[in-house]
Scaffold this motif. Sequence first.
Motif, short mmCIF file in Angstrom:
data_model
loop_
_atom_site.label_atom_id
_atom_site.label_comp_id
_atom_site.label_asym_id
_atom_site.label_seq_id
_atom_site.Cartn_x
_atom_site.Cartn_y
_atom_site.Cartn_z
N VAL A 385 0.51 -1.51 -0.21
CA VAL A 385 -0.36 -0.12 0.00
C VAL A 385 1.35 1.73 0.09
N ILE A 386 2.19 0.97 0.95
CA ILE A 386 2.87 2.26 0.57
C ILE A 386 4.31 1.83 0.29
N ASP A 404 -1.50 6.49 14.08
CA ASP A 404 -2.37 5.91 13.17
C ASP A 404 -1.57 5.78 11.81
N PRO A 405 -0.26 4.46 11.22
CA PRO A 405 -0.29 4.43 10.54
C PRO A 405 -1.20 5.51 8.88
N GLU A 406 -2.15 4.22 9.11
CA GLU A 406 -3.10 4.73 8.16
C GLU A 406 -3.81 6.22 7.88
N LYS A 407 -3.89 6.56 9.00
CA LYS A 407 -4.00 8.08 9.11
C LYS A 407 -3.25 8.89 8.37
N ILE A 408 -2.08 8.59 8.66
CA ILE A 408 -0.97 9.69 7.68
C ILE A 408 -0.86 8.83 6.53
N THR A 409 -1.12 8.06 6.22
CA THR A 409 -1.01 7.77 5.00
C THR A 409 -2.38 8.37 4.10
N GLU A 410 -3.14 7.87 4.68
CA GLU A 410 -4.28 9.54 3.81
C GLU A 410 -3.74 10.17 4.26
N LYS A 412 -1.24 12.08 4.34
CA LYS A 412 -0.32 12.76 3.83
C LYS A 412 -0.04 12.05 1.95
N GLY A 413 -0.86 11.45 1.06
CA GLY A 413 -1.29 10.98 0.09
C GLY A 413 -0.44 9.66 -0.06
N LEU A 414 0.42 9.07 1.28
CA LEU A 414 1.13 8.21 0.72
C LEU A 414 1.34 7.15 -0.47
N LYS A 459 9.50 12.73 -10.07
CA LYS A 459 8.33 13.42 -9.95
C LYS A 459 7.59 12.89 -9.10
N SER A 460 6.36 11.70 -9.00
CA SER A 460 6.23 11.12 -7.98
C SER A 460 5.95 11.03 -6.84
N GLN A 461 6.78 11.80 -6.64
CA GLN A 461 7.34 11.26 -5.05
C GLN A 461 6.94 10.71 -4.18
N GLY A 462 7.98 9.78 -5.06
CA GLY A 462 8.13 8.56 -4.33
C GLY A 462 7.41 7.16 -4.30
#
Length: 477
Positions: A385-386, A404-410, A412-414, A459-462
């Motif tokens: 997922v990331i 919560d890592p799921e929250k940061i993922t959302e 920060k759009g990771l 370019k895709s910011q990782g």
Amino acid sequence: MEYEAVIGLEVHVQLNTKTKIFCDCSTKFGNPPNTNVCPVCMGMPGVLPVLNREVLHKAIIAGLALNCEISAYSKFDRKQYFYPDLPKNYQVSQFDLPIALNGYLNINIEGRQKKIGITRLHMEEDAGKLIHEEGAGSKSSFVDFNRTGVPLAEIVSEPDLSTPQEAYIYLNILKNRLRYVKVSDCNMEEGSLRCDANVSIRPKGVKELGTKAEVKNMNSFKAVEKAIEYEIRRQIKAVKDKEKIVQETRLWDADKEITISMRSKEEAHDYRYFPEPDLVPMEADKKWIEELRKDLPEMPDIKAKRYMDEYKLPQADADLLTSEQDIALFYEECIKHYDNYKTIANWIMGELNQYLNKKKLLITELSKLTSENFVKLVKLVDSGVITGKSGKEIAADVIEKGVDPEKITEEKGLKQVSDESEIESIVDEVIKENPEAVENYKKGKTTVVGFLVGQVMKKSQGKANPQVVNKLFKDKL
Ligand code: ADP
Ligand code: MG
Ligand code: ZN
């Protein structure tokens, strides 16, 4: 002729009580000289020592942790010798009736198990410390009695060790066990663990023991290993040169990496031991001892073996994870949520350990860290997922702030992009912008694809899935 070494270790550990063994002075390390003292621990005439029950308690736990029998009847003795750091001119120790006897530790060496006997564990008081003035013309020495009366357990092994590596492994197991049962921090830098190594050699096949040298002054387990290694070499050379090995005490010089003779022990010390008349003998309460035995935790070396059997971890991982009890317990929490044992082990030994080292923190000081969030993070990366890189970037927040890592993922759009059509346009752009690299690739220098993938990642910011990017380049070029 071939020779083999015989090694026996004498380890002193400081039992971590708040107060000294026979008085209520503090045992705190680092206080100004002669501030943790009273008439009892300075050996004034007419004072009476009283045993600190916690010392006995911790010595018994230490004995149990080292598979010893706890003595039904035990007493203290006086060991007489004169030295300026010993104000009473005798040390209260235990001679013929120590608190614990006949223990052992099993060590694993190259896949096979070897049992190392522990002769005895006894309680004693530490001596003070001399500080010698340094520099030209210096004449003075100072004495600090803060350490006198600090409780020690001396643990004497049988001469069952045969190599420096075995000694190193034995010491680690001993230290980890004593830390698990919380009787000592075993911190060598602060002097709460000291180790003397007795070393002799004998021709292979001979039963009789050779004359031993006792090596002191090592300040780490690695130093103990090196000192024994040196000492074996020195003794073999001496015998081959037809020199006589004398029983003596030698000091390890860490800079030169050699041992130096300190004092000959040929006329063995006569300490004139006799029973300490000021302290009553101790009789073990069987019920108390059985309760203490029941409360022992799973020992680190046993735990490590279980991790290898049950979770199929390599020995190095199992040893590392179990060397700190709180890390091991965290690992055990984590694998309740996710059974990818090796991946979780990697994240704990990698990201978590690096974080702890960098911040000089203990895992118990991370009040917000939860196994749930930590496992979520591992899963996010594991399932793609990331990216691993994003995972590492948010690890600190998860570890320190309990986010919560799921929250940061959302937030920060990771989320990693794995959809080919989304990535394709970036790949096309990069191809257009880098004609030279593309040319090289086509000429057969396929390693430039790494550079091209890097451009897309930028370019895709990782967020682009590197595997998908790789595949697209291969297809297109
Ligand atoms: P000492 O009276 O000199 O202190 P001990 O018999 O109490 O000697 O033994 C001290 C330590 O030395 C123990 O760990 C023991 O296993 C070890 N030891 C005894 N004899 C030898 C030997 N010949 N070679 C190596 N180690 C030995
Ligand atoms: Mg001895
Ligand atoms: Zn005191």
